[in-house]
Design a protein around this motif. Structure first.
Motif, PDB file in Angstrom:
ATOM      1  N   ALA A  59       3.918 -13.376   1.417  1.00 56.22           N
ATOM      2  CA  ALA A  59       5.201 -13.375   0.097  1.00 56.22           C
ATOM      3  C   ALA A  59       4.519 -12.330  -0.866  1.00 56.22           C
ATOM      4  O   ALA A  59       5.640 -11.380  -1.303  1.00 56.22           O
ATOM      5  N   ALA A  60       3.495 -12.359  -1.279  1.00 53.58           N
ATOM      6  CA  ALA A  60       2.981 -11.551  -2.731  1.00 53.58           C
ATOM      7  C   ALA A  60       2.928 -10.048  -2.389  1.00 53.58           C
ATOM      8  O   ALA A  60       3.122  -9.321  -2.887  1.00 53.58           O
ATOM      9  N   PHE A  61       1.785  -9.954  -0.974  1.00 50.28           N
ATOM     10  CA  PHE A  61       1.451  -8.747  -0.774  1.00 50.28           C
ATOM     11  C   PHE A  61       2.364  -7.826  -0.012  1.00 50.28           C
ATOM     12  O   PHE A  61       2.479  -6.661  -0.167  1.00 50.28           O
ATOM     13  N   TYR A  62       3.129  -8.479   1.071  1.00 50.11           N
ATOM     14  CA  TYR A  62       3.958  -7.630   1.928  1.00 50.11           C
ATOM     15  C   TYR A  62       5.341  -7.525   1.756  1.00 50.11           C
ATOM     16  O   TYR A  62       5.979  -6.536   1.555  1.00 50.11           O
ATOM     17  N   GLU A  63       5.851  -8.805   1.267  1.00 47.49           N
ATOM     18  CA  GLU A  63       7.543  -9.099   1.215  1.00 47.49           C
ATOM     19  C   GLU A  63       7.917  -8.425  -0.182  1.00 47.49           C
ATOM     20  O   GLU A  63       8.808  -7.915  -0.374  1.00 47.49           O
ATOM     21  N   THR A  64       7.064  -8.836  -1.108  1.00 47.47           N
ATOM     22  CA  THR A  64       7.331  -8.472  -2.536  1.00 47.47           C
ATOM     23  C   THR A  64       6.281  -7.306  -2.967  1.00 47.47           C
ATOM     24  O   THR A  64       7.152  -6.208  -3.556  1.00 47.47           O
ATOM     25  N   GLY A  65       5.453  -7.284  -2.837  1.00 49.97           N
ATOM     26  CA  GLY A  65       4.300  -6.144  -3.303  1.00 49.97           C
ATOM     27  C   GLY A  65       3.856  -6.500  -4.825  1.00 49.97           C
ATOM     28  O   GLY A  65       4.654  -6.845  -5.559  1.00 49.97           O
ATOM     29  N   LEU A  66       2.659  -6.087  -4.836  1.00 49.12           N
ATOM     30  CA  LEU A  66       1.873  -6.259  -6.190  1.00 49.12           C
ATOM     31  C   LEU A  66       2.499  -5.666  -7.376  1.00 49.12           C
ATOM     32  O   LEU A  66       2.668  -6.278  -8.496  1.00 49.12           O
ATOM     33  N   GLU A  67       2.977  -4.475  -7.218  1.00 54.88           N
ATOM     34  CA  GLU A  67       3.745  -3.676  -8.253  1.00 54.88           C
ATOM     35  C   GLU A  67       4.827  -4.519  -8.835  1.00 54.88           C
ATOM     36  O   GLU A  67       4.955  -4.539 -10.123  1.00 54.88           O
ATOM     37  N   LYS A  68       5.728  -5.165  -8.119  1.00 53.62           N
ATOM     38  CA  LYS A  68       6.815  -5.620  -8.555  1.00 53.62           C
ATOM     39  C   LYS A  68       6.538  -7.093  -9.212  1.00 53.62           C
ATOM     40  O   LYS A  68       6.936  -7.548 -10.153  1.00 53.62           O
ATOM     41  N   LEU A  69       5.424  -7.798  -8.192  1.00 53.15           N
ATOM     42  CA  LEU A  69       5.044  -8.956  -8.854  1.00 53.15           C
ATOM     43  C   LEU A  69       4.083  -9.071 -10.132  1.00 53.15           C
ATOM     44  O   LEU A  69       4.351 -10.002 -11.017  1.00 53.15           O
ATOM     45  N   ILE A  70       3.404  -8.261 -10.485  1.00 53.27           N
ATOM     46  CA  ILE A  70       2.481  -8.231 -11.583  1.00 53.27           C
ATOM     47  C   ILE A  70       2.143  -6.875 -12.098  1.00 53.27           C
ATOM     48  O   ILE A  70       1.406  -6.805 -13.017  1.00 53.27           O
TER      49      ILE A  70
END
Length: 410
Positions: A59-70
């Motif tokens: 969910a965090a690294f592949y579906e969303t991506g770190l740039e968007k998440l944090i």
């Protein structure tokens, strides 16, 4: 069949969240990715822990991506022993990810060898709740950060040893400002805990030169919450705060709006944004500049508000804008260092919102209670489908709140 269904239910019923980590200047520089293998788990078996870790990573690294998440902050990632031994399972973005070694892992040779490979790949390694023993001492050779649990005895000779070896220190479970200062003065660089939620932190760390601006802030908040705000009044109030004016114009001229001509006045900004956006942005910008404590808590407040709005969309008889404002106002006490009772008396909020926040009454109150339970992973008895909806709503809301915070950052 019944046992299998129960196991499947538990494995799907997991929760995720982010906990902020700040530096010694109380700047939000990293987050810890938290998970529970089930909504009511007090601990997890290895199988469940592996599966929950895989789900969270996806969910965090592949579906969303770190740039968007944090954005560009660091992410502390709890890695089970099995993940350490299989570097191919590690998430991408090694320059941004800190691999967190759980306290149950010892310094056996194959672990040390695996962590050396992890470091060679570019990841930092943090030792969680680390206690120095003969079995754990070899881990010091591969650690870049040590997380010290302040609820356990802290031995100064150990701290001196870590610093001599060039290992950075993170204080966990920092409960108050006095503790933050003490360990900051001892040379700790990072801090994690609830100390920034205390009202005294807000007063202590407020921006120098701003003075006590709470009266003006309350007037802006009050006008923004009116059903039909007077733009002229809001314009005059915002104009009295140069930083708020600057950040509002910066936001409305950002790439998000793709405008051909530049917005140069508060009046133009208010008309361009529209009232709902004005409420959100003005409140966010104002609180972001209200001190480091508010800034650390703002992402959580915005995420909670957005979750309220998103989940309210599926509820009959609940206005989504009202739900958003309830979520945001529910954390206003820690954001402004004032009791909720006092703040709610000064703001023209509906009785429905006030009763939801103070007493968890009505559909709004039930919604707020559910989201707060999700934030604390206390969802015993809730269905897997509901927890999945909460996880999805949290992820979308977290991405949105990060985008807003990046716009008001400077």
């Amino acid at each position: 069949m019944e046992t299998q269904d129960k196991e499947q239910h538990t494995s799907e019923n997991y929760c995720i969240a982010l906990q902020p980590i700040c530096n010694n200047k109380m700047r939000h520089v990293a987050d810890e990715l938290l998970y529970r293998s089930s909504a009511d788990a007090t601990f997890a078996t290895v199988d469940d822990q592996m599966q929950a870790t895989a789900r969270v990573c996806n969910a965090a690294f592949y579906e969303t991506g770190l740039e968007k998440l944090i954005g560009n902050r660091k992410l502390f990632f709890n890695a089970p022993r099995e993940w350490i031994l299989k570097p191919e399972l590690l998430p991408p973005n090694p320059e941004q990810v800190v691999l967190e070694v759980l306290e149950s892992v010892t310094g056996e040779p194959k672990i040390i060898e695996a962590l050396k490979k992890v470091r060679a790949l570019g990841y930092e390694v943090a030792l969680d709740d680390f206690i120095l023993t003969t079995e754990t001492e070899p881990l010091l050779d591969v650690a870049s950060i040590i997380k010290v649990d302040l609820f356990e005895p802290v031995r100064e000779e150990d701290i001196d040893l870590y610093k001599e070896r060039g290992i950075r220190l993170l204080a966990e479970k920092v409960e108050d400002l006095e503790t933050f200062k003490h360990y900051r003065d001892m040379g700790f660089e990072y801090f994690q805990g609830y100390f920034y939620a205390r009202p005294e932190v807000h007063a202590e760390t407020s921006r120098k030169g701003r003075g006590n601006n709470r009266g003006a802030q309350i007037r802006i908040l009050k006008e923004a919450q009116e059903e039909e705000p007077d733009y002229q009044v809001m314009e005059n109030l915002i104009a009295q705060d140069p930083q708020l004016t600057f950040m509002l114009l910066k936001y409305v001229n950002s790439a998000a709006f793709r405008r051909r001509s530049e917005i140069t006045t508060i009046h133009q900004a208010l008309n361009t944004l529209g009232i709902d956006r004005v409420r959100t942005i003005v409140t966010t910008v104002m609180l972001a500049n209200n001190g480091p404590a508010s800034r650390l808590l703002l992402p959580q407040a915005l995420t909670r508000a957005a979750m309220c709005e998103k989940l309210a969309d599926d509820m009959s008889g609940v206005n989504t804008r009202t739900a958003f404002m309830m979520g945001l106002m529910s954390m206003m006490d820690v954001l402004m260092g004032t009791s909720l009772d006092e703040l709610l008396q000064q703001l023209p909020l509906s009785t429905e919102i006030k009763n939801a926040i103070l007493y968890r009454q009505g559909k709004l109150g039930q919604l707020l209670a559910l989201i707060i339970a999700f934030e604390h992973a206390k969802l015993a008895g809730k269905s897997a489908s509901l927890v999945d909806r909460l996880n999805q709503a949290w992820m979308v809301s977290q991405v949105w709140s990060n985008e807003i915070m990046m716009q008001v950052d400077y």
